[in-house]
Design a protein around this motif. Structure first.
Motif: not given
Length: 128
Positions: A26-34, A45-47
């Protein structure tokens, strides 16, 4: 319950049972994950994509033995879901306990998480 809230709750349920592939689904291919905190944190810390988020979960599992992970409150604001919770773990490298409340700010679009930002008590981890 909104569809977006259902997606988020499903991701937390998958994490609780250790099903990281279901979380990544359920994670988008282009994600902002911090994860907001100092560079001394042992996990990324940043994906920006699913592969990097997968590496985040791997590093987290290698760093911390989580014994309690509670979602305590969900705030549903449509595409934005805020989750308040608590974590209790043991830091694997030192054997020391860690407890912290946390806040996750999540954006969901088209049934996928496109943004995840975590805030927790980084001072509780200081020196670990």
């Amino acid at each position: 319950m909104s569809t977006n809230l259902s997606v988020v709750k499903g991701a937390y349920e998958a994490f609780a049972r250790g099903d990281i592939p279901a979380v990544l689904a359920v994670i988008a291919d282009d994600v902002e994950w911090r994860v907001v905190g100092p560079a001394s944190l042992p996990f990324p810390r940043a994906c920006r994509n699913k592969e990097e988020v997968g590496a985040f979960f791997k590093a987290l599992a290698e760093s911390d033995d989580i014994s309690q992970f509670e979602t305590r409150e969900y705030i549903d604001a449509g595409d934005h879901i805020v989750t308040l919770g608590f974590v209790k773990s043991t830091i694997r490298s030192t054997g020391e306990p860690l407890e912290s409340e946390w806040i996750h700010v999540i954006t969901v679009k088209n049934g996928l998480l496109t943004r995840f930002v975590e805030f927790f008590d980084t001072a509780a981890r200081e020196g670990h």
